[in-house]
Every structure is written in C-alpha cells, then in structure tokens.
Scaffold this active site. Sequence first.
Site, PDB file in Angstrom:
ATOM      1  N   HIS A 118       0.818  -1.221   0.000  1.00 52.06           N
ATOM      2  CA  HIS A 118       0.000   0.000   0.000  1.00 52.06           C
ATOM      3  C   HIS A 118       0.847   1.264   0.000  1.00 52.06           C
ATOM      4  O   HIS A 118       0.391   2.308   0.463  1.00 52.06           O
ATOM      5  CB  HIS A 118      -0.954  -0.017   1.205  1.00 52.06           C
ATOM      6  CG  HIS A 118      -2.051  -1.014   1.062  1.00 52.06           C
ATOM      7  ND1 HIS A 118      -3.264  -0.742   0.446  1.00 52.06           N
ATOM      8  CD2 HIS A 118      -2.111  -2.312   1.417  1.00 52.06           C
ATOM      9  CE1 HIS A 118      -4.026  -1.824   0.447  1.00 52.06           C
ATOM     10  NE2 HIS A 118      -3.347  -2.789   1.032  1.00 52.06           N
TER      11      HIS A 118
ATOM     12  N   HIS B 299       0.107 -15.473   8.687  1.00 51.38           N
ATOM     13  CA  HIS B 299       0.645 -14.379   7.895  1.00 51.38           C
ATOM     14  C   HIS B 299       1.998 -13.981   8.467  1.00 51.38           C
ATOM     15  O   HIS B 299       2.468 -14.543   9.455  1.00 51.38           O
ATOM     16  CB  HIS B 299      -0.323 -13.188   7.869  1.00 51.38           C
ATOM     17  CG  HIS B 299      -0.438 -12.548   6.525  1.00 51.38           C
ATOM     18  ND1 HIS B 299       0.609 -11.873   5.937  1.00 51.38           N
ATOM     19  CD2 HIS B 299      -1.469 -12.469   5.650  1.00 51.38           C
ATOM     20  CE1 HIS B 299       0.233 -11.415   4.754  1.00 51.38           C
ATOM     21  NE2 HIS B 299      -1.020 -11.766   4.553  1.00 51.38           N
TER      22      HIS B 299
ATOM     23  N   ASP C 258      -7.704 -12.780  -2.474  1.00 48.18           N
ATOM     24  CA  ASP C 258      -7.916 -13.877  -3.410  1.00 48.18           C
ATOM     25  C   ASP C 258      -8.366 -15.120  -2.653  1.00 48.18           C
ATOM     26  O   ASP C 258      -7.667 -15.560  -1.726  1.00 48.18           O
ATOM     27  CB  ASP C 258      -6.619 -14.204  -4.151  1.00 48.18           C
ATOM     28  CG  ASP C 258      -6.263 -13.154  -5.191  1.00 48.18           C
ATOM     29  OD1 ASP C 258      -6.884 -13.179  -6.264  1.00 48.18           O
ATOM     30  OD2 ASP C 258      -5.373 -12.330  -4.917  1.00 48.18           O
TER      31      ASP C 258
END
Length: 419
Positions: A17, A104, A348
């Site tokens: 980002h 993650h 996704d």
Amino acid sequence: MSTFGTHFRVTTYGESHCKGVGCIIDGCPPGLALTEDDIQPQLTRRRPGQSNLTTPRDEKDRVTIMSGTEFGHTLGTPIGLTVPNQDQRPHDYSETDLYPRPSHADWTYLLKYGLKASSGGGRASARETIGRVAAGAVAEKYLKEAFGTEIIAFVSSVGKIAMPFIDEQHESGTPSAEFVDLLNTITREQVDQETTRCPDKEISKKMTTRILEAKEANDSIGGTVTCVIRNVPTGLGEPCFDKLEAKLAHAMLSIPATKAFEIGSGFGGTQVPGHQHNDAWVAKVGKKGQKVLGTKTNYSGGIQGGISNGEHIYFRIGFKSPATISQEQATTSYSGVEGVLATRGRHDPCVVPRATPIVEAMAALVIMDALMAQLARQSAAALLPPMPDTPLRPGPFVMHVPGGQAVKVADDAVKPKTE
C-alpha cells in the site's frame, strides 16, 4: 534480500500500500528491442480484478520504463520499471495494529525488523511480485528471441480437484504419455481460455465451483501450478550449490504462499526402481539436422547433474490456501492477550490462477541468469588456442550449447548395443 540473480540481477521494491512498486534490472544485454508493450501483457495476466475468482482490488498495473532504454532498445545500463499503486485502502488493515493475522507474516516481520508495514502484508504481500513479473518479461523476451525458449505455466490442481495426470503419476510413479504430450503442445493462449488457467475445460469447471465455494464462505483454498520450459539451451547450471533445479526451487519457493516444489517425476519417482526410472540416452536430430544426444523418457525433467540437457524442463509448485480470509479467527494480540480477529480487505480466495505469470517470470529469471554465466564461460574459452583432440572429444554426435557452438561426444564413450 530483495535482489535475485548474479549476472542478470533483479531488485524489487515497494510494499502493498505504498505509492508504487517495481524493479531495477542490472545486466540486461544491450540492443534488445524493448518497450512497455513487451512487459504489459504479463502484468495484465497477473493483475487483480480479472474475474470473480480473484480479489476485487482494481489495479491496472500499468508499467513505465524509467531508464535503461533509448529509441526502443536496451542500452545495457540498469533498467528501471515502475508501477503505481492506485486502488489503496490501508484503513482495511487497522486491526492488524493489534493482532497478527494467523499464518501471515505480521509477527515474523516484527520480530525481524522491530516494526512492520501498518497495512497489508508489506513486502510479504503478493503485490511485491509485480517487479518480478516485469523483470521476467524482459528476460523472457531475450530468451525467446535468442533461443526460441518458451515458458508456459498452468493450474494443475485446486484443492483435491486435479488434472488426471497428477493422479496417474502418483499411481505409476512416472509422468503419463498424455502429460508429456501436454508439455509438448500447451500454449498460453490455451491456458488463458479458462479463468482458472487450467487447460482442461471439464476440470476447470470443477475448479471454478470449488473456488467460488471458498469465496462464498469467506474462506480460501490452495492448489498447484505446473510449468514447462521448452527449447532450453544445454549446459546451464553451476555445480555444486547452484544446480539449475536448486535455483529453480529457490526461485519458486520465494513466491508468496508457496509450500512445495517437485521437478521431473518428482515424489512419484521415488516409487520406481532405477532400471525403470533412468533416462536412456538416444540419438536425435536437432533443429538444423545435426545429430544430438537426448533422453528417451525425460523423467529427470530436463536437468542432470544440475545442468540442463536440452530436454524440456518441467516442474510443479504447491501454493497453500491464502492466509488472509474474511472470517473471525482466534489469535493473540502483540501484547499477549487472546482475542478474535475479523480481517477486512479484498483477498484472493485462491492464488493459483494469478500465480501462473509469476511462476513463468521466476523461471525466466533463473534461465536468463544461468545462460549469462554459461555465455561468459564460453566467450572466455573461445579466446584460448584450440585444445588438442582427446578421447573424449572426437565423434559424430554433437551437443548444441548457447551461442551455436558444438561440443563433440566420443563414439567409444558409449558401449554399442548388442543383440
């Protein structure tokens, strides 16, 4: 590190980002015709928002060449490529300021650096792969123009739904004839006809259903990508630690969400005795009508002793189910307090349809880097006086290597077959 390669070096930059992502390519040969139109198709194949099977994040991923070319050709100097981030929503990730997302990289990045990107996955995000794909497109164009090399990746399984050759290989231990034919003929146009990027239409329909099931449940599912590299120059790969399959494994397992790599007959080959699995050498006719040595079966996947032998290189990569899902998940805050994390954002449900150009890009970077090492070795050797003939040099068989040179292989090095 963020740099890959030794002779054809690629450094990627950017977070998921930030204002933009991209790469620097150092070592690209001068004189290659190159514009944004040569790079954009692969970035478009990788970009989000392509179908209802991918994240709805709407990024056009338009690439700009910032340096290293003039009048549409490479100068041999570093090539700078940049792609802006336009559809940013960093506020979607405010919860990760308190809680690391399960499976993650939030916690591990914090452990490593003492801080982490506050939104998205930062450098662990698949957004980083834009630089890889852009650089891979440059490498691939050189390989295609110089040697006719073709690199095609396709989705071979999603969850437990797999193309038939996978089950057949598990049963027999070696690739089926149908799979070998597929490797010989598959094209990107065939792959892109299906939104799943699986060239088997019936299997693709089942994959679509499975991915949509995961999406509707705010969940995710994994899969595999198979890749074939055709028209590979021989002699690529460096003993002992930079064997070609080792470099390919390194490259593929550096892609986000990868968990497995197998080449040639892979794990199936462990079930087959050596007398059945060994690739027999046979005489073949090269593209220019010359006699060359090749293998009868290619269970080795085009590489022996870590060096390319001229046959197709093929391998398969396993991608896990994406870690970021829009479900409530039990986790623990950075301060050690148990809690529940409900991740927002656009994700996704399955990464493999978009992973195919990333796999192709990393394959191109590996082959390009190995090629430049081999070309440097051959150019240096060509400046020396010719070597005298030895028992290992004369003979009618020739093995073609990059640059159009030929290495002779001895007749008496092979025991004649007797009836």
